[in-house]
Design a protein around this motif. Sequence first.
Motif, PDB file in Angstrom:
ATOM      1  N   GLU A 134       0.835  -1.205   0.000  1.00  0.00           N
ATOM      2  CA  GLU A 134       0.000   0.000   0.000  1.00  0.00           C
ATOM      3  C   GLU A 134       0.871   1.257   0.000  1.00  0.00           C
ATOM      4  OE1 GLU A 134      -3.157   0.095   2.793  1.00  0.00           O
ATOM      5  OE2 GLU A 134      -3.799  -1.976   2.429  1.00  0.00           O
ATOM      6  N   LEU A 191       3.175   4.114  -2.705  1.00  0.00           N
ATOM      7  CA  LEU A 191       3.088   4.740  -4.030  1.00  0.00           C
ATOM      8  C   LEU A 191       4.195   4.209  -4.932  1.00  0.00           C
ATOM      9  CD1 LEU A 191       2.342   8.498  -3.270  1.00  0.00           C
ATOM     10  CD2 LEU A 191       0.778   6.761  -4.113  1.00  0.00           C
ATOM     11  N   TRP A 234      -3.666   8.722  -0.288  1.00  0.00           N
ATOM     12  CA  TRP A 234      -3.298   9.406  -1.528  1.00  0.00           C
ATOM     13  C   TRP A 234      -4.419   9.287  -2.559  1.00  0.00           C
ATOM     14  CZ3 TRP A 234      -2.502   7.791  -6.586  1.00  0.00           C
ATOM     15  CH2 TRP A 234      -1.797   8.662  -7.423  1.00  0.00           C
ATOM     16  N   LEU A 262      -0.929   4.906   0.255  1.00  0.00           N
ATOM     17  CA  LEU A 262      -1.684   4.746  -0.989  1.00  0.00           C
ATOM     18  C   LEU A 262      -3.173   5.069  -0.825  1.00  0.00           C
ATOM     19  CD1 LEU A 262      -1.778   3.965  -3.938  1.00  0.00           C
ATOM     20  CD2 LEU A 262      -1.963   1.562  -3.252  1.00  0.00           C
TER      21      LEU A 262
END
Length: 436
Positions: free
Chosen positions: A359, A361, A379, A376
């Motif tokens: 999880e 980026l 985001w 993630l």
Amino acid sequence: DQGHRDGGWVMLQNIHLMPGWCSDLEKRLDTYAAENSHLSFRLFLSSDPSLGIPIGILERSIKLTNEPPQGLQANLRRSFALFSKEDFDERDSKIKAILFGLCHFHSLMIERKKFGPLGYNKTYPFSSGDLRDSSLVLYNYLEGSTAVKIPWEDLRYIFGEIMYGGHIVDDWDREVCRKYLHFFMQDELLDEKDLVPYASGKLVWNAPGPGPHEKYVEHIDHMHQAESPLFFGMHTNAEIGFRTAQCHRIFETLLLLQPRTSSNGDGAKDSSITHHGEEMCSEVLDEVRDMNFQTEETSRQLTEEEKGPYQFVFLQECDCMNGLVCEMIRGLNELQMGFRGELTMSENMEQLADAMQNEALPTTWVKLGFPSTRPLRSWLVNLKDRASQLEDWVADPMSVPKVVDLSRLFSPQSFLTAIKQVCCQEQHKQQQQQQM
């Protein structure tokens, strides 16, 4: 070839500067291995970290790394160790004091990078060679000189503008270097000067008085609170960001060390970790699949007179969002095909799969996306909020939303510039006269 035949030792330095030739070197080594080289033949290679060195050379090599130690005290100990005991004891007391101050300055310049953007605006390759060359300049200036006054201004210029300043390209970083040298390179350095710059008495560590080599080594060993930001002339809160980033790196490393599959009691593989990555991939893909802004169609709807600074900014933001979303959809679709066995998993696909499992980026999304330190899921929520703001503008491109969240723009500075341009047009002023 001669070393291969006769058993000599060969040293090749800085091979990272010729990545194309490294492939020829790999083939040559394969040939030597097939011909059974002399038992005494040795090949030594030196290089900076580089992706251009072939895997074959790395696999057959015994690898050694030489990196600066962690911590100011360890760096100062290593810097001072560059000068032998015999050579140091032969020097004049003034040279000894200045040399110790120079070692301390060198350690600060190297260790300051651990604070990230608070330390330097850019990363610089300071090395022991800078300290060695600076010491040679010091010897040439002072040894044999009949002048009573030490040329501090000359030394500060050579150290700060040539030796260390030759690496520095940012004006503010260069100013930091100048301030350090202005603090250290003074007459007080010869009289046990306080070596903690601009601490206002909150932390004190004086330079040792004139003495033999052992006295300076002992003084370094008794250095207290060596990791305090005060030693760098910084606020104590500067350590918070550094320690936080350090913790993030540790836990990211622990995540990478976790097995991707585990075994149950019957010896069968449990693919729960991989399954989590597949679920995350599908979840993200469902969220972004319908994100698409028809910038060309929106642009055609506007005449040249209707296209103002605000319109150009939002069109640019839509293009940035489309580029990010298209890359996300492409990569996630390929990854799903790789999970199903329809495509061979490439290196980029494996990195994307690891990011989904953790999880985090992926690197490609970070390059195309907006600056963010979110995980993630958070985001992704922020990405949807940004898309929602752009959808409000696309619905009515002639008007600017009454509320524009600058933190949801890829380039907030461009929107601020658009405000200045519109104000200049309305007030018939030059843009240089407007300040925000």
